[in-house]
Design an enzyme around this catalytic site. Structure first.
Site, PDB file in Angstrom:
ATOM      1  N   LYS A   1      -4.838 -10.831   3.834  1.00 45.82           N
ATOM      2  CA  LYS A   1      -4.115  -9.652   3.337  1.00 45.82           C
ATOM      3  C   LYS A   1      -4.445  -8.499   4.271  1.00 45.82           C
ATOM      4  CE  LYS A   1      -3.075  -7.313  -0.990  1.00 45.82           C
ATOM      5  NZ  LYS A   1      -2.983  -5.978  -0.435  1.00 45.82           N
TER       6      LYS A   1
ATOM      7  N   GLU B   1      -2.717 -16.705   3.770  1.00 47.60           N
ATOM      8  CA  GLU B   1      -2.761 -15.722   4.866  1.00 47.60           C
ATOM      9  C   GLU B   1      -3.777 -14.664   4.500  1.00 47.60           C
ATOM     10  OE1 GLU B   1       1.180 -14.194   4.697  1.00 47.60           O
ATOM     11  OE2 GLU B   1       2.041 -16.137   5.199  1.00 47.60           O
TER      12      GLU B   1
ATOM     13  N   CYS C   1     -31.262  24.047  14.528  1.00 48.75           N
ATOM     14  CA  CYS C   1     -30.824  22.952  15.390  1.00 48.75           C
ATOM     15  C   CYS C   1     -32.004  22.004  15.644  1.00 48.75           C
ATOM     16  CB  CYS C   1     -30.302  23.505  16.712  1.00 48.75           C
ATOM     17  SG  CYS C   1     -29.896  22.210  17.891  1.00 48.75           S
TER      18      CYS C   1
ATOM     19  N   TYR D   1       6.729 -12.627   6.442  1.00 49.50           N
ATOM     20  CA  TYR D   1       7.723 -12.993   5.441  1.00 49.50           C
ATOM     21  C   TYR D   1       9.099 -12.878   6.053  1.00 49.50           C
ATOM     22  CZ  TYR D   1       9.332 -13.242   0.503  1.00 49.50           C
ATOM     23  OH  TYR D   1       9.883 -13.608  -0.689  1.00 49.50           O
TER      24      TYR D   1
HETATM   25  S1  IVH Z   1       3.499 -11.130   0.968  1.00 47.06           S
HETATM   26  C1  IVH Z   1       6.532 -11.040  -2.469  1.00 47.06           C
HETATM   27  N1  IVH Z   1       1.589 -11.370   2.739  1.00 47.06           N
HETATM   28  O1  IVH Z   1       0.145  -6.623   0.222  1.00 47.06           O
HETATM   29  C2  IVH Z   1       5.382 -11.143  -1.538  1.00 47.06           C
HETATM   30  N2  IVH Z   1       1.837  -9.288   1.636  1.00 47.06           N
HETATM   31  O2  IVH Z   1       0.436  -6.322  -2.929  1.00 47.06           O
HETATM   32  C3  IVH Z   1       5.416 -10.057  -0.536  1.00 47.06           C
HETATM   33  N3  IVH Z   1       0.246  -7.571   2.370  1.00 47.06           N
HETATM   34  O3  IVH Z   1       3.057  -4.792  -0.281  1.00 47.06           O
HETATM   35  C4  IVH Z   1       4.139  -9.767   0.100  1.00 47.06           C
HETATM   36  N4  IVH Z   1      -0.784  -8.815   3.865  1.00 47.06           N
HETATM   37  O4  IVH Z   1       2.043  -4.725   2.015  1.00 47.06           O
HETATM   38  C5  IVH Z   1       2.201 -10.549   1.850  1.00 47.06           C
HETATM   39  N5  IVH Z   1      -0.044 -11.722   4.349  1.00 47.06           N
HETATM   40  C6  IVH Z   1       0.573 -10.920   3.494  1.00 47.06           C
HETATM   41  C7  IVH Z   1       0.172  -9.583   3.296  1.00 47.06           C
HETATM   42  C8  IVH Z   1       0.822  -8.802   2.345  1.00 47.06           C
HETATM   43  C9  IVH Z   1      -0.719  -7.620   3.296  1.00 47.06           C
HETATM   44  C10 IVH Z   1       0.532  -6.390   1.535  1.00 47.06           C
HETATM   45  C11 IVH Z   1       1.979  -6.022   1.478  1.00 47.06           C
HETATM   46  C12 IVH Z   1       2.360  -5.965   0.030  1.00 47.06           C
HETATM   47  C13 IVH Z   1       1.042  -6.003  -0.650  1.00 47.06           C
HETATM   48  C14 IVH Z   1       1.186  -6.824  -1.898  1.00 47.06           C
END
Ligand code: IVH
Length: 673
Positions: free
Chosen positions: A116, A114, A405, A227
């Site tokens: 981030k 996915e 100006c 999640y």
């Molecule tokens: S999974 C145990 N998926 O990244 C796994 N996190 O450093 C839980 N985040 O605090 C996280 N996109 O805020 C997951 N597609 C994604 C994400 C994601 C952004 C953020 C989330 C988390 C941080 C992890």
């Protein structure tokens, strides 16, 4: 209507509106006009106010907010919110893959990739299909309960419908402000002379902590979930499919991969494609798909062994600074712009970059001819982030910020505590004049949509329009002098100008462009003062202005300055003569009682259960009178926390009764206190 009938009607309206919301937001296929939709919603708001006990847990009225949270409760997460291990290289990822393979004893496995998302992580809890709690990440173990604010985010379902829904489950996701919304918000801030927000992530985080959920609703936040916890799917992919089926917002950018090479291809693919997504992303999250395998791999103290985050490097290029130019905005604020040797960065050729202000130039110790680093950060407009000092030629001299100006040559000024320099030639500097007219005609203001930037430029150059009031003196023959204007387009524009005379007072107040008076503040001022004359009169005394809701010193001083300027007063008189609405036509709130008749109140400080403005409303609706300062004639000083000590002392010395919000509620019940 009986309580029974009301209950049925509320349930019916709730379903109906939720259905139309779904058509609008999930399926992009609305069947009602906004007007029809608003009418249904208004009906529901009114019924719920009358029969609050019958409000449904998934009532769409929660989307518009209105709840005040003074202190966000700090609560423990049921499952801790862990972070992920980070990596920046393909080699690191291959190492991760080796650890996974080893941990799974050579059994086959799949990855789920996915993006981030760069927002604010949130945990959403559902019980019996109803959204019951939204909590921020906090320190991972405890976070802040922001349920009321989360309810205003339209893509977070308030009630889940569908099959196999567990009695209780938790969803994790990322709340974000779409890039477009963020840019629009910053444009509006710049327009009223407020400093721009630095990036969408911090703005989202700040928005989630606003006390008034109706303000949160206006910010148009969005949320992607990624999640599902508390549900027994065999794979992460199956959990994601549930989320999709239950109506959650899942970004369609995910992909199942069967090897680390496929993962690396996914990373490459999205490195450039992510620029077209509606939100900021800063990497890729790679998760082992099978839940049993996840369990087998387990966790380290801080993060899961079954997932990792690959971070994209911020895209940065170095190029030559050819010069610095200066732009002048509507408020006279001068913004420096870096003129660069064209360079290719994150999919586009960059020739100009923002330099923010004079402090930033000094901080960078910028010199024309320097090689500078350019980055595309949260905003589409690139910015200069640093100087490659090693490449600096010794003969280069520090850049002198312009003292005059760039358009009209007037000497710039800088006010104490302000980062920007201003051109003080308010009535003679072309971009300021044109900017005021552009501000005046925009949709949220006078809404003259047949008038664009180009036409305004021509009208100004032909000396037909030098201020908004001049628009109302325009004649057909004037418009026929403009390029491309024929009889029809000219009449169309005149019609638009004519129609704007019906725009309500609060929009006119916003349109006249008092610095720091945005649309929301204009609405509150219009509601409180009712007429422009009352507002102008109040401006003679800062404390009268400060008694109005949402008005702090910065706004009060700006309003005062505006009305002190004879040029502005003349402009307002001309707008009045043209027939614009300078009085609020909003109906007086209906009286609820006369229990406070003949009693005067001054409301001061911060309250546990009410906003100051709500208390103002209650006083007036129950026959009471509001005053702006402590005097012998004042009956009650309604005091919250943090009230200034001088008010209290003065009230005590004059024998004025100081009451709490609990006392006030007793008064409303007709009890003597
Ligand atoms: S999974 C145990 N998926 O990244 C796994 N996190 O450093 C839980 N985040 O605090 C996280 N996109 O805020 C997951 N597609 C994604 C994400 C994601 C952004 C953020 C989330 C988390 C941080 C992890």
């Amino acid at each position: 209507m009986t309580a029974d009938q009301a209950q049925k009607e509320i349930a019916k309206l709730t379903d109906e509106i939720n259905h139309h919301n779904d058509l609008y937001y999930q399926q992009s296929a609305p069947v009602l006009s906004d007007f029809e939709f608003d009418k249904l919603l208004e009906k529901l708001v009114a019924l719920e106010a009358q029969f609050p006990e019958h409000r449904q847990p998934d009532s769409p009225t929660q989307r518009v907010g209105g709840t005040i949270t003074k202190n966000f409760e700090n609560v423990a997460h049921k499952y801790p919110m862990l972070s992920l291990g980070n990596t920046y290289s393909a080699d690191d990822l291959r190492e991760f893959d080796k650890r996974v393979a080893k941990g799974l004893d050579g059994n086959p496995y799949e990855y789920f990739c996915e993006l981030k998302f760069d927002g604010v992580s949130i945990s959403l809890t559902y019980e019996n299909g109803i959204f019951v709690r939204g909590v921020t990440r906090g320190d991972g173990v405890r976070g802040d309960d922001i349920t009321h604010n989360a309810r205003t985010i339209r893509c977070i379902p308030l009630r889940i419908k569908g099959k196999n829904i567990p009695e209780s489950f938790e969803v994790r996701g990322e709340v974000f402000m779409p890039k477009q919304v963020f840019q629009q918000l910053n444009k509006e801030r710049e327009d009223i002379g407020e400093e721009k927000y630095a990036n969408a992530r911090n703005t989202t985080s700040g928005t989630l902590k606003l006390q008034d959920s109706s303000e949160v609703a206006k910010r148009k936040l969005d949320c992607y979930v990624y999640y599902l916890l508390g549900e027994k799917s065999k794979t992460h992919a199956a959990g994601i499919q549930h989320l999709v089926d239950w109506g959650f917002n899942v970004s369609p950018t995910y992909k199942k991969c069967t090897s680390i090479d496929e993962v690396l291809a996914y990373i490459d693919e999205w490195e450039t494609k992510r620029a077209d997504l509606p939100l900021e992303t800063d990497g890729v999250v790679i998760k082992v798909n099978d839940i049993d395998q996840q369990r087998q791999l387990g966790f380290t103290a801080k993060s899961p062994r079954w997932a990792i985050a690959y971070k994209y490097k911020a895209e940065s290029m170095s190029t030559r600074l050819n010069g610095v130019t200066y732009q002048v905005g509507r408020t006279g604020a001068v913004t420096p712009v870096a003129e660069l040797e064209p360079v290719f960065l994150a999919g586009t050729t960059v020739k100009r970059a923002s330099l923010h202000n004079a402090n930033e130039i000094a901080r960078l110790d910028l010199r024309i001819g320097d090689y500078v680093f350019v980055e595309k950060g949260g905003e589409i407009i690139p910015k200069v982030t640093g100087v490659d000092v090693a490449r600096r030629q010794p003969e280069l001299v520090p850049l002198q910020y312009t003292q005059t100006c760039p358009v009209c040559g007037t000497r710039l000024i800088r006010e104490e505590g302000e980062a920007a320099f201003y051109c003080p030639n308010v009535n003679g500097c072309a971009p300021q004049i044109r900017g005021r007219i552009e501000h005046f005609i925009q949709r949220k203001a006078m809404d003259i949509n047949s008038l664009g930037e180009q036409t305004i430029r021509q009208l100004y150059e032909l000396e037909l329009v030098k201020s908004p009031a001049d628009l109302y003196d325009l004649k057909l023959e004037d418009l026929l002098r403009l390029d491309g204007f024929k009889d029809k387009s000219a009449k169309n524009l005149l019609g638009g100008i004519e129609q704007s005379k019906a725009v309500p007072f609060e929009s006119v107040l916003f349109a006249i462009g008092i610095r720091y008076v945005g649309k929301t503040v204009a609405e509150k001022l219009a509601r409180y003062f009712k007429t422009i004359d009352a507002l102008a009169a109040a401006s003679q005394d800062l404390s009268t202005l400060l008694a109005a809701p949402e008005v702090g010193e910065k706004i009060a001083e700006s309003v005062q300055r505006f009305f002190q300027d004879p040029e502005n007063r003349r402009e307002v008189d001309r707008l009045r003569a043209a027939g614009l609405q300078l009085e609020s036509t909003a109906r007086e709130p209906e009286k609820e009682s006369e229990v406070l008749a003949n009693k005067s109140f001054l409301v001061s400080g911060v309250f546990q259960r009410y906003e100051r403005e709500q208390l103002h409303d209650i006083v007036v609706k129950n026959g009471g009178r509001l005053v702006s300062s402590v005097s012998k004639k004042l009956d009650y000083l309604l005091a919250g926390d943090n009230m200034g000590p001088s008010k209290r002392e003065k009230a005590e010395s004059l024998g004025v009764r100081i009451i709490s919000e609990t006392d006030f509620e007793a008064l409303l019940r007709g009890e003597s206190i």
